[in-house]
Write a protein that holds these residues in place. Sequence first.
Motif, mmCIF file in Angstrom:
data_model
loop_
_atom_site.group_PDB
_atom_site.id
_atom_site.type_symbol
_atom_site.label_atom_id
_atom_site.label_comp_id
_atom_site.label_asym_id
_atom_site.label_seq_id
_atom_site.Cartn_x
_atom_site.Cartn_y
_atom_site.Cartn_z
ATOM 1 N N ILE A 101 -58.185 -32.517 -26.759
ATOM 2 C CA ILE A 101 -57.535 -31.257 -26.432
ATOM 3 C C ILE A 101 -57.857 -30.153 -27.436
ATOM 4 C CG2 ILE A 101 -55.664 -32.400 -25.195
ATOM 5 C CD1 ILE A 101 -53.867 -31.877 -27.616
ATOM 6 N N ALA A 102 -58.677 -30.441 -28.449
ATOM 7 C CA ALA A 102 -59.090 -29.439 -29.431
ATOM 8 C C ALA A 102 -60.501 -29.788 -29.906
ATOM 9 C CB ALA A 102 -58.110 -29.382 -30.604
ATOM 10 N N LEU A 103 -61.482 -29.525 -29.066
ATOM 11 C CA LEU A 103 -62.861 -29.913 -29.361
ATOM 12 C C LEU A 103 -63.499 -28.963 -30.365
ATOM 13 C CD1 LEU A 103 -63.890 -30.692 -25.683
ATOM 14 C CD2 LEU A 103 -63.551 -32.372 -27.508
ATOM 15 N N ASN A 150 -67.745 -22.139 -27.392
ATOM 16 C CA ASN A 150 -67.740 -21.953 -25.943
ATOM 17 C C ASN A 150 -69.152 -22.109 -25.376
ATOM 18 O OD1 ASN A 150 -65.104 -21.265 -26.418
ATOM 19 N ND2 ASN A 150 -65.269 -19.150 -25.746
ATOM 20 N N GLN A 183 -54.675 -29.653 -20.529
ATOM 21 C CA GLN A 183 -55.298 -28.919 -21.625
ATOM 22 C C GLN A 183 -56.651 -29.526 -21.972
ATOM 23 O OE1 GLN A 183 -54.831 -26.146 -23.075
ATOM 24 N NE2 GLN A 183 -56.366 -26.381 -24.688
ATOM 25 N N ARG A 227 -59.141 -28.071 -19.675
ATOM 26 C CA ARG A 227 -59.455 -26.698 -20.082
ATOM 27 C C ARG A 227 -60.432 -26.677 -21.255
ATOM 28 N NH1 ARG A 227 -53.590 -25.883 -19.760
ATOM 29 N NH2 ARG A 227 -53.060 -24.928 -17.754
ATOM 30 N N GLU A 228 -60.238 -27.586 -22.202
ATOM 31 C CA GLU A 228 -61.149 -27.662 -23.346
ATOM 32 C C GLU A 228 -62.546 -28.085 -22.901
ATOM 33 O OE1 GLU A 228 -61.068 -27.498 -27.318
ATOM 34 O OE2 GLU A 228 -60.414 -25.865 -26.024
ATOM 35 N N ARG A 280 -64.075 -25.133 -21.391
ATOM 36 C CA ARG A 280 -64.405 -24.105 -22.391
ATOM 37 C C ARG A 280 -65.756 -24.351 -23.038
ATOM 38 N NH1 ARG A 280 -64.470 -23.703 -27.682
ATOM 39 N NH2 ARG A 280 -63.474 -25.734 -28.053
#
Length: 240
Positions: A78-80, A84, A104, A107-108, A111
């Motif tokens: 969730i936080a790669l 982008n 999430q 979404r990551e 992104r």
Amino acid sequence: MASDIWAGGDAYEAYVGRWSRVVAAEFVRGLGGERWLDVGCGTGALSAAVSDGWVVGADRSEAFVRRNPRRTVVSDGIALPFRNGTFDVVISGLALNFMPDPVQGVREMARVADGVVAAYVWDYAEGMQLMRHFWDAVDDPGQDEAARFPICHPDALAEAWRAAGLEDVTTGRIEIPTVFADFDDYWRPFLGGAGAAPGYLLSLPPEKQTELRERVRSGLPEGEIRLTARAWTVRGRKKV
């Protein structure tokens, strides 16, 4: 609720890693690109199925990352730690539902993608039979992966992909045979502790483990055990 255990690469391989490899080979067909990211790469079953291109794997388990022969980083999905649009193809196999926030996580993945985002998860509710026989014998329904992981359904996957702004979203299924020589061959991987069901089993006192083992055995045939494993797939494309 028992904690899922994701520390032992060898134990995971014996439990579901070997079946994931078969699914992965079919899953990557039709996905093309030069720069790939495998989110929740585990021991590398999905990464290994990518025959062309440069693959980076990301997983929160250091033990899995050490086992993976590809270039890897320790990272929560969730936080790669990538900019982008870094990758042509972002993939994930059997990991999305274990993220603290799967939506999430999608979404990551979207992104950092500059093309296709695709994933597969087990059909815990029905089609992943080796797990289904186990959870059907468990007294506590709240432990069941089908209940715990609502993202593991085609409608939920498609909704998450569209919510992440991805287009041309499609879902599908991959089903493979899982054959065991006998009950001991079936049961042994549950003793390794890697995964939700094995983790739950090891959280029980020895006498409860034995009781559960016998309940599972009663629901399976004598001799060779022939089951199937179904995975749900989803893919979409980053908006241009």
